[in-house]
Scaffold this active site. Structure first.
Site, short mmCIF file in Angstrom:
data_model
loop_
_atom_site.label_atom_id
_atom_site.label_comp_id
_atom_site.label_asym_id
_atom_site.label_seq_id
_atom_site.Cartn_x
_atom_site.Cartn_y
_atom_site.Cartn_z
N LYS A 168 0.86 -1.19 0.00
CA LYS A 168 0.00 0.00 0.00
C LYS A 168 0.89 1.24 0.00
O LYS A 168 1.79 1.37 0.85
CB LYS A 168 -0.87 -0.04 1.26
CG LYS A 168 -2.20 0.66 1.15
CD LYS A 168 -2.98 0.37 2.43
CE LYS A 168 -4.35 0.95 2.41
NZ LYS A 168 -5.02 0.82 3.72
O1 G3P Z 1 -9.03 1.69 4.53
C1 G3P Z 1 -8.83 2.99 4.98
C2 G3P Z 1 -9.58 3.16 6.24
O2 G3P Z 1 -8.96 2.42 7.24
C3 G3P Z 1 -9.79 4.52 6.71
O3 G3P Z 1 -10.93 4.47 7.46
O4 G3P Z 1 -12.54 5.19 9.12
O5 G3P Z 1 -10.11 5.76 9.39
O6 G3P Z 1 -11.49 6.88 7.65
P1 G3P Z 1 -11.27 5.64 8.46
#
Ligand code: G3P
Length: 216
Positions: free
Chosen positions: A83
């Site tokens: 990634k």
């Molecule tokens: O896959 C990316 C994700 O982990 C981000 O999620 O909820 O931290 O915006 P969030």
């Protein structure tokens, strides 16, 4: 639509795999921090729980550093997907790694133009963050629609991996648009099963079954 679990919690990953709801896993530095586990060790364990792609994120910001880290990460298992952030250095790293047959997930995508760049760099996956887009007053699903349109216009092979999924409606909308993959916290994936009429139906059947006096 493929379901990836957005977590480094191996118990949750195992649980989803047993239910047939796991096509891969995504992690990021924040999820590794939350797990309290060693990055390399937990990534190795996760790679053994699924045959699907397991995204492991580099933490260098320059191309040379990203390549050095990717080298370590891709040795963990064949299903590791590197990634990288959506920057010029991230795109260079993406091009170099995918040319070499390594899967790459280009992350932190917030515009359709950025997604276009990821596809041109040969990304295996692009990760538009719908939840964070919504948080900032933009329409996360509009972004997914735009990327779908552009990728279809040019038959790009890069898969749209809807990330930062916060609730079940995000999953529904992404599936209707035709996103290839969505990654969500295990709680969101499990919430997809919930329906009040399912619970009510089970309750009714159990009550009538008890009245028959039979056992199975
Ligand atoms: O896959 C990316 C994700 O982990 C981000 O999620 O909820 O931290 O915006 P969030």
């Amino acid at each position: 639509m493929k379901f990836f679990a957005d977590t480094a919690d191996t118990a949750e990953i195992r649980d989803l795999a047993e239910a047939g709801l796991l096509d891969g896993v995504t992690t990021n530095p924040s999820l590794i921090m939350k797990s309290g586990c060693d990055f390399i060790e937990v990534t190795k364990e996760i790679c053994g729980l699924t045959s699907g792609p397991v995204s492991a994120e580099v933490v260098s910001l320059d191309h040379a550093g990203m390549m050095r880290e990717a080298e370590k990460l891709r040795k963990i298992a064949d299903n590791v997907c590197i990634k990288v952030p959506l920057t010029i250095d991230g795109l260079k790293t993406c091009r170099a790694l995918t040319s070499d047959g390594t899967m790459v997930n280009v992350t932190l995508c917030f515009s359709a133009n950025q997604a276009l760049l990821a596809a041109k760099a040969g990304a295996t996956f692009v990760s538009p963050f719908v939840g964070r887009h919504d948080d900032n007053g933009f329409d996360g699903m509009e972004l997914i629609r735009d990327i779908r349109l552009i990728y279809d216009n040019y038959a790009f092979a890069t898969e749209i991996l809807v990330a930062s999924v916060r609730h079940t409606i995000h999953v529904l909308e992404a599936a209707k648009i035709g996103a290839d993959v969505m990654t969500a916290p295990p709680a969101v994936i499990k919430a997809l099963v919930k329906h009040v009429l399912t619970d009510k139906g089970i309750e009714g059947f159990m009550a009538d079954w008890a009245k028959t006096g039979q056992s199975l």
